[in-house]
Every structure is written in structure tokens, then in C-alpha cells.
Design a protein around this motif. Structure first.
Motif, mmCIF file in Angstrom:
data_model
loop_
_atom_site.group_PDB
_atom_site.id
_atom_site.type_symbol
_atom_site.label_atom_id
_atom_site.label_comp_id
_atom_site.label_asym_id
_atom_site.label_seq_id
_atom_site.Cartn_x
_atom_site.Cartn_y
_atom_site.Cartn_z
ATOM 1 N N GLU A 99 109.349 8.096 -18.784
ATOM 2 C CA GLU A 99 108.685 8.187 -17.490
ATOM 3 C C GLU A 99 108.658 6.823 -16.791
ATOM 4 O OE1 GLU A 99 106.666 9.372 -14.116
ATOM 5 O OE2 GLU A 99 107.804 10.544 -15.567
ATOM 6 N N ARG A 102 111.935 6.425 -15.201
ATOM 7 C CA ARG A 102 112.401 7.557 -14.381
ATOM 8 C C ARG A 102 112.765 7.132 -12.966
ATOM 9 N NH1 ARG A 102 109.831 10.762 -10.842
ATOM 10 N NH2 ARG A 102 107.773 10.048 -11.536
ATOM 11 N N PRO A 103 111.959 6.301 -12.260
ATOM 12 C CA PRO A 103 112.370 5.902 -10.908
ATOM 13 C C PRO A 103 113.736 5.215 -10.885
ATOM 14 C CG PRO A 103 110.062 5.380 -11.266
ATOM 15 C CD PRO A 103 110.621 5.769 -12.605
ATOM 16 N N GLN A 104 114.032 4.428 -11.916
ATOM 17 C CA GLN A 104 115.335 3.758 -11.966
ATOM 18 C C GLN A 104 116.455 4.750 -12.273
ATOM 19 O OE1 GLN A 104 115.036 -0.189 -14.137
ATOM 20 N NE2 GLN A 104 113.007 0.653 -14.574
ATOM 21 N N GLU A 106 116.406 7.958 -11.380
ATOM 22 C CA GLU A 106 116.600 8.737 -10.161
ATOM 23 C C GLU A 106 117.241 7.901 -9.059
ATOM 24 O OE1 GLU A 106 112.695 10.255 -9.431
ATOM 25 O OE2 GLU A 106 112.901 11.864 -10.925
ATOM 26 N N ALA A 107 116.964 6.599 -9.030
ATOM 27 C CA ALA A 107 117.588 5.729 -8.038
ATOM 28 C C ALA A 107 119.097 5.646 -8.229
ATOM 29 C CB ALA A 107 116.974 4.332 -8.108
#
Length: 225
Positions: A99, A102-104, A106-107
Motif C-alpha cells: 500500500e 501503491r501510488p508509485q 499506479e503512477a
């Protein structure tokens, strides 16, 4: 702190009585023997690897919605993590670490999903307790895990230890079989070919999620892994 350092600290606390559940020496030894037996079986050598074609799957998320791997791959690469269940503290640390990145993930145009034999209700609890922004999909009967070569049966003495701990897998998974997936992570490219695979029969050993990012960068740039 890296994920493995956290897991090592947890294992030390567990084996030295600094954990809510205090195991006996016999229970610790039984768990160790079972893990070593799975390692010695070399089953992990037969699981799907980088370069293999990943099987298509359609699974239900925690809310009962169907999730198709082909639909996710139509949007970009797919990161999958095979998760033993809500009862496994090592697995929960693993989800929390995923988690965090996760932003990386999805980026870089990828999707992230967990796959577990547990029921949707238990997946909802996993998502809530671990504050996840990605879904855990219910793999009834560990069918998808089997397709990836990850499913294994627990030995009788380990089943007894799990019962003593209150880990009633037939109830948690709504499946009478005492089977689990080996913990594994895969990155599947948009053509369905596995670009990264990490399978470890020792559930206390996990790669750091940061290892996924260079793989996703290569896929985004179109270079070979």
C-alpha cells in the motif's frame, strides 16, 4: 525500515514470547519443519516464472463485483500479490508495504490486486484493518493459485497447530481443504506475459515492494526486462 527488517523483528518477537499469541516451543518447531518441508519439496521451482504466460482469471472483489484480469491488463501492467489471509501477520505487513508504494505503482500505469482464498467478508476486514486502497480478490478453492503453481496442502501437524491458534482455515476460506498459496508477487505485462515473479515457500521472507518499480519502468519504456 525495509519490509524484511519488519518481518524479522516480528518473527523474533513471536518466537520469544513478545507477541499477543505466545507459542510453545513445539508449535514453533512444527511450523519450522513445515516450512522447511515445503522448501525441500522444490514446489516453488514449478510455479510460473518470468517469461511464462499468465493465466486469465475472473474473481470477485470484497463487494462481490467481478474483476477480470484481461480488463485490468487492457489499462496497463498488473501487479498481483498472493495473500494467505487476514489471520497471517506477516502477510498483513506485506500488504501494508505494498500500500505504501501503491501510488508509485499506479503512477507507472499499473494496477495492483491481492488474491486470497479467504471469503469476501474476510477480505473486507483485511482491506479495512490494513487501510488498503487496492482490492483483495477471493480465489475460491485456490483455483487461480493452482493455475500459477502456488497451491499446497498443509501437513497434519501444522493443521493442528493452526487449530490451536484459532486459525480455522475451512471457516476463513469457506473451503474444507486445508490448502494455501505460497506467498508470491507477479508483474504481468499487457500482453499477458509475466515480467517479474517472486515466489517463496517461506512465508516469513518477502521482497521489498520497491523491487517492483524498476520492472514497471522498463515496461513503460518498452525495454526488455
Amino acid at each position: 525500515m525495509k519490509l524484511q527488517a519488519k518481518l524479522d523483528a516480528m518473527r523474533e518477537d513471536f518466537e520469544n514470547g513478545r507477541f499477543p499469541l505466545v507459542p510453545t516451543r513445539d508449535q514453533i518447531d512444527t511450523m519450522g519443519r513445515a516450512t522447511q518441508s515445503l522448501i525441500d519439496s522444490r514446489q516453488a521451482d514449478h510455479a510460473l516464472k518470468a517469461g511464462d504466460k499468465a493465466p486469465d482469471f475472473t474473481l470477485k472483489d470484497a463487494e462481490g463485483n467481478s474483476v477480470r484480469s484481461r480488463a485490468l491488463l487492457a489499462r496497463g501492467p498488473l501487479v498481483t500479490t498472493f495473500y494467505r489471509g487476514v489471520w497471517c501477520p506477516y502477510c498483513n505487513y506485506d500488504l501494508q508495504a505494498l500500500e505504501e508504494v501503491r501510488p508509485q505503482i499506479e503512477a507507472r500505469g499499473a494496477s495492483l490486486v491481492g488474491i486470497s482464498p479467504q471469503t469476501p467478508a474476510n477480505s473486507r476486514k483485511s482491506q479495512r484493518d490494513n487501510k488498503l486502497g487496492f482490492p483483495i480478490l477471493s480465489d475460491a478453492g485456490t483455483a487461480v493459485a493452482a493455475d500459477f503453481g502456488l497451491r499446497f496442502a498443509l501437513p497434519d501437524d501444522l493443521i493442528e497447530v493452526y487449530r490451536q491458534f484459532g486459525n480455522d482455515l475451512p471457516r476463513i476460506n469457506d473451503d474444507p481443504a486445508w490448502v494455501l498459496p505460497m506467498p508470491a508477487r507477479y508483474v504481468i505485462a499487457t500482453d499477458g506475459v509475466i515480467a517479474y515473479a517472486e515466489v517463496n515457500p517461506d512465508y516469513t521472507r518477502r521482497p521489498d515492494p520497491s523491487e517492483l518499480l524498476p520492472v514497471l519502468e522498463r515496461l513503460r519504456s518498452g525495454t526488455a526486462a
